[in-house]
Design a protein around this motif. Structure first.
Motif, PDB file in Angstrom:
ATOM      1  N   GLY A 277       0.811  -1.216   0.000  1.00 46.53           N
ATOM      2  CA  GLY A 277       0.000   0.000   0.000  1.00 46.53           C
ATOM      3  C   GLY A 277       0.840   1.258   0.000  1.00 46.53           C
ATOM      4  N   THR A 278       1.898   1.262   0.789  1.00 47.56           N
ATOM      5  CA  THR A 278       2.787   2.428   0.840  1.00 47.56           C
ATOM      6  C   THR A 278       3.482   2.652  -0.495  1.00 47.56           C
ATOM      7  OG1 THR A 278       3.176   2.089   3.210  1.00 47.56           O
ATOM      8  CG2 THR A 278       4.749   3.471   2.027  1.00 47.56           C
ATOM      9  N   ALA A 279       3.965   1.571  -1.106  1.00 44.37           N
ATOM     10  CA  ALA A 279       4.646   1.695  -2.396  1.00 44.37           C
ATOM     11  C   ALA A 279       3.709   2.229  -3.472  1.00 44.37           C
ATOM     12  CB  ALA A 279       5.221   0.345  -2.813  1.00 44.37           C
ATOM     13  N   LEU A 280       2.476   1.738  -3.509  1.00 40.45           N
ATOM     14  CA  LEU A 280       1.497   2.236  -4.478  1.00 40.45           C
ATOM     15  C   LEU A 280       1.208   3.714  -4.252  1.00 40.45           C
ATOM     16  CD1 LEU A 280      -1.129  -0.672  -4.604  1.00 40.45           C
ATOM     17  CD2 LEU A 280       0.491  -0.034  -6.397  1.00 40.45           C
ATOM     18  N   ALA A 281       0.978   4.078  -2.995  1.00 41.74           N
ATOM     19  CA  ALA A 281       0.648   5.465  -2.670  1.00 41.74           C
ATOM     20  C   ALA A 281       1.800   6.405  -2.988  1.00 41.74           C
ATOM     21  CB  ALA A 281       0.277   5.576  -1.189  1.00 41.74           C
ATOM     22  N   ALA A 282       3.025   6.006  -2.642  1.00 40.02           N
ATOM     23  CA  ALA A 282       4.195   6.839  -2.932  1.00 40.02           C
ATOM     24  C   ALA A 282       4.377   6.998  -4.438  1.00 40.02           C
ATOM     25  CB  ALA A 282       5.442   6.215  -2.307  1.00 40.02           C
ATOM     26  N   SER A 283       4.178   5.916  -5.172  1.00 40.80           N
ATOM     27  CA  SER A 283       4.287   5.977  -6.635  1.00 40.80           C
ATOM     28  C   SER A 283       3.264   6.950  -7.213  1.00 40.80           C
ATOM     29  CB  SER A 283       4.089   4.587  -7.238  1.00 40.80           C
ATOM     30  OG  SER A 283       5.092   3.690  -6.814  1.00 40.80           O
ATOM     31  N   GLY A 284       2.033   6.859  -6.710  1.00 42.39           N
ATOM     32  CA  GLY A 284       0.983   7.748  -7.190  1.00 42.39           C
ATOM     33  C   GLY A 284       1.260   9.202  -6.875  1.00 42.39           C
ATOM     34  N   ALA A 285       1.685   9.488  -5.645  1.00 42.55           N
ATOM     35  CA  ALA A 285       1.979  10.861  -5.249  1.00 42.55           C
ATOM     36  C   ALA A 285       3.133  11.439  -6.063  1.00 42.55           C
ATOM     37  CB  ALA A 285       2.300  10.918  -3.761  1.00 42.55           C
ATOM     38  N   ASN A 286       4.162  10.628  -6.295  1.00 43.82           N
ATOM     39  CA  ASN A 286       5.303  11.094  -7.078  1.00 43.82           C
ATOM     40  C   ASN A 286       4.922  11.364  -8.532  1.00 43.82           C
ATOM     41  OD1 ASN A 286       7.231  11.055  -5.008  1.00 43.82           O
ATOM     42  ND2 ASN A 286       7.581   8.868  -5.273  1.00 43.82           N
ATOM     43  N   ALA A 287       4.108  10.488  -9.106  1.00 47.27           N
ATOM     44  CA  ALA A 287       3.665  10.698 -10.487  1.00 47.27           C
ATOM     45  C   ALA A 287       2.769  11.934 -10.586  1.00 47.27           C
ATOM     46  CB  ALA A 287       2.911   9.459 -10.988  1.00 47.27           C
ATOM     47  N   LEU A 288       1.940  12.140  -9.592  1.00 44.00           N
ATOM     48  CA  LEU A 288       1.089  13.334  -9.571  1.00 44.00           C
ATOM     49  C   LEU A 288       1.939  14.591  -9.462  1.00 44.00           C
ATOM     50  CD1 LEU A 288      -1.878  14.076  -9.706  1.00 44.00           C
ATOM     51  CD2 LEU A 288      -2.003  13.870  -7.207  1.00 44.00           C
ATOM     52  N   ASN A 289       2.994  14.525  -8.674  1.00 39.08           N
ATOM     53  CA  ASN A 289       3.940  15.630  -8.560  1.00 39.08           C
ATOM     54  C   ASN A 289       4.581  15.949  -9.912  1.00 39.08           C
ATOM     55  OD1 ASN A 289       7.158  16.048  -8.207  1.00 39.08           O
ATOM     56  ND2 ASN A 289       6.073  17.287  -6.702  1.00 39.08           N
ATOM     57  N   GLN A 290       4.967  14.907 -10.649  1.00 39.45           N
ATOM     58  CA  GLN A 290       5.577  15.139 -11.961  1.00 39.45           C
ATOM     59  C   GLN A 290       4.562  15.709 -12.950  1.00 39.45           C
ATOM     60  OE1 GLN A 290       8.357  12.652 -13.860  1.00 39.45           O
ATOM     61  NE2 GLN A 290       9.324  11.935 -11.988  1.00 39.45           N
ATOM     62  N   TYR A 291       3.308  15.292 -12.829  1.00 37.90           N
ATOM     63  CA  TYR A 291       2.267  15.852 -13.691  1.00 37.90           C
ATOM     64  C   TYR A 291       2.094  17.344 -13.418  1.00 37.90           C
ATOM     65  CZ  TYR A 291      -2.397  17.104 -15.300  1.00 37.90           C
ATOM     66  OH  TYR A 291      -3.450  17.751 -15.894  1.00 37.90           O
ATOM     67  N   ILE A 292       2.012  17.718 -12.167  1.00 35.50           N
ATOM     68  CA  ILE A 292       1.791  19.122 -11.798  1.00 35.50           C
ATOM     69  C   ILE A 292       2.992  19.989 -12.186  1.00 35.50           C
ATOM     70  CG2 ILE A 292       1.438  20.692  -9.843  1.00 35.50           C
ATOM     71  CD1 ILE A 292       0.002  18.331  -8.429  1.00 35.50           C
ATOM     72  N   GLU A 293       4.189  19.443 -12.042  1.00 27.86           N
ATOM     73  CA  GLU A 293       5.398  20.244 -12.252  1.00 27.86           C
ATOM     74  C   GLU A 293       6.004  20.079 -13.644  1.00 27.86           C
ATOM     75  OE1 GLU A 293       7.115  20.670  -7.722  1.00 27.86           O
ATOM     76  OE2 GLU A 293       8.061  19.200  -9.048  1.00 27.86           O
ATOM     77  N   ARG A 294       5.256  19.507 -14.584  1.00 29.33           N
ATOM     78  CA  ARG A 294       5.842  19.171 -15.880  1.00 29.33           C
ATOM     79  C   ARG A 294       6.385  20.393 -16.618  1.00 29.33           C
ATOM     80  NH1 ARG A 294       0.392  19.216 -16.112  1.00 29.33           N
ATOM     81  NH2 ARG A 294      -0.707  20.034 -17.941  1.00 29.33           N
ATOM     82  N   HIS A 295       5.731  21.526 -16.512  1.00 27.63           N
ATOM     83  CA  HIS A 295       6.195  22.718 -17.226  1.00 27.63           C
ATOM     84  C   HIS A 295       7.463  23.283 -16.587  1.00 27.63           C
ATOM     85  CE1 HIS A 295       2.592  22.544 -19.600  1.00 27.63           C
ATOM     86  NE2 HIS A 295       1.814  22.727 -18.559  1.00 27.63           N
ATOM     87  N   ARG A 296       7.519  23.295 -15.284  1.00 24.83           N
ATOM     88  CA  ARG A 296       8.725  23.774 -14.595  1.00 24.83           C
ATOM     89  C   ARG A 296       9.878  22.786 -14.760  1.00 24.83           C
ATOM     90  NH1 ARG A 296       7.477  28.241 -11.552  1.00 24.83           N
ATOM     91  NH2 ARG A 296       5.247  28.491 -11.088  1.00 24.83           N
ATOM     92  N   ASP A 297       9.570  21.480 -14.802  1.00 20.83           N
ATOM     93  CA  ASP A 297      10.617  20.483 -15.029  1.00 20.83           C
ATOM     94  C   ASP A 297      11.332  20.724 -16.356  1.00 20.83           C
ATOM     95  OD1 ASP A 297      10.260  19.177 -12.655  1.00 20.83           O
ATOM     96  OD2 ASP A 297       9.128  17.495 -13.470  1.00 20.83           O
ATOM     97  N   ALA A 298      10.585  21.212 -17.338  1.00 23.38           N
ATOM     98  CA  ALA A 298      11.176  21.468 -18.659  1.00 23.38           C
ATOM     99  C   ALA A 298      12.203  22.598 -18.617  1.00 23.38           C
ATOM    100  CB  ALA A 298      10.076  21.810 -19.659  1.00 23.38           C
TER     101      ALA A 298
END
Length: 310
Positions: A58-79
């Motif tokens: 459960g922790t691994a799934l949740a951490a994966s989801g939160a991290n992917a959501l973070n990358q989605y939100i920050e995609r423009h700044r990541d560029a």
């Protein structure tokens, strides 16, 4: 055709959005909390297999989801940052919609795994972790340097996920110090760790519009003072488990925490000679070594202190 041939496999791209290194660290933190809690409560191995699997999965799934959501939100700044421009979203290898859907599914399934196996307190903490990380910390990063402190909260909550998953009295445990000393230990560790990263990538963070202490401090001496102060706090926080659980922890953990904490403090003090990328890099790598060593000392000393064959 050449571009398609150079594109990594889709599965590996999806995995990259979950930040596997951070997910491993988060899951490891939950595992440490779980083991210490199990030994503290005197639980035996036959009763721990199901909660351990549920906790880690459960922790691994949740951490994966939160991290992917973070990358989605920050995609423009990541560029805008060399450090992150090759990530799947800014590089154009995955569509934002794909990452958003996957991140939301993982973020739902993580707490759901814990809830469906009866670990409701751990599930609630997991959900809070995701919400604070993705909906509070991430949007605040371009707004205020206080986001670093806020982000350390979801970063430390996995200790409580693990603790409550192993505890037969999970809700009551949150009213007492032992579980929270593990939270504070991980909370304090993150501050010198992330401030060292901010020093290393100072110009890139500024170019992407992030507001860390590096962008808002009036003088480098203020930054150095903050890193030193948080390193002292880290050293003090590492004594928490020893004081709150003296039956579990003794000389082995105490000396390890003291030695590792002093080492970190020595490296932090060297920043007074110059706030350079090299000095920050040394502190950063020391923090990477510090955490697993401290985790190992916690687990080994807890096993010895409990006298349990768990």
């Amino acid at each position: 055709a050449d571009a398609l041939q150079d594109r990594p496999p889709t599965l590996s791209l999806i995995m990259a959005t979950t930040k596997p290194g951070i997910t491993r660290m988060v899951t490891m933190s939950a595992a440490v909390g779980f083991v210490v809690s199990a030994l503290y409560h005197g639980r035996t191995l036959p009763n721990l297999i199901e909660p351990a699997v549920a906790c880690l999965f459960g922790t691994a799934l949740a951490a994966s989801g939160a991290n992917a959501l973070n990358q989605y939100i920050e995609r423009h700044r990541d560029a805008l940052m060399e450090r992150t421009s090759s990530r799947p979203l800014p590089a154009g290898h995955l569509s934002p919609a794909t990452v958003l859907i996957i991140s939301l599914l993982l973020s739902v399934f993580g707490p759901l795994v814990l809830a469906m196996t009866g670990h409701f307190v751990a599930a609630a903490i997991t959900l809070i972790t995701i919400v604070v990380y993705a909906a509070v910390y991430t949007p605040l990063k371009p707004v205020t340097p206080k986001s670093t402190v806020i982000g350390a909260v979801p970063g430390a909550l996995p200790m409580l996920i693990g603790w409550t998953a192993a505890s037969p009295t999970s809700m009551q445990d949150l009213l007492h110090w032992p579980a929270w000393t593990l939270f504070l230990l991980l909370f304090a560790w993150q501050m010198p760790h992330f401030l060292a990263i901010a020093v290393m990538y100072r110009d890139q963070y500024a170019n992407a519009g992030y507001r860390t202490l590096l962008q808002t401090a009036s003088d480098d001496r203020d930054i150095i003072a903050a890193i030193l102060a948080w390193t002292v706090v880290q050293l003090a926080a590492s004594a928490g488990p020893l004081l709150a659980m003296p039956k579990l922890f003794g000389l082995g953990y105490g000396l390890t925490a003291l030695a590792m904490g002093i080492w970190m403090l020595v490296l932090a003090r060297r920043l007074r000679l110059g706030l350079t990328r090299l000095a920050a890099r040394r502190l950063f790598f020391a923090s990477i070594i510090y955490l697993p060593v401290l985790f190992l000392a916690l687990i080994l000393d807890a096993f010895i202190g409990s006298g349990s064959p768990v």
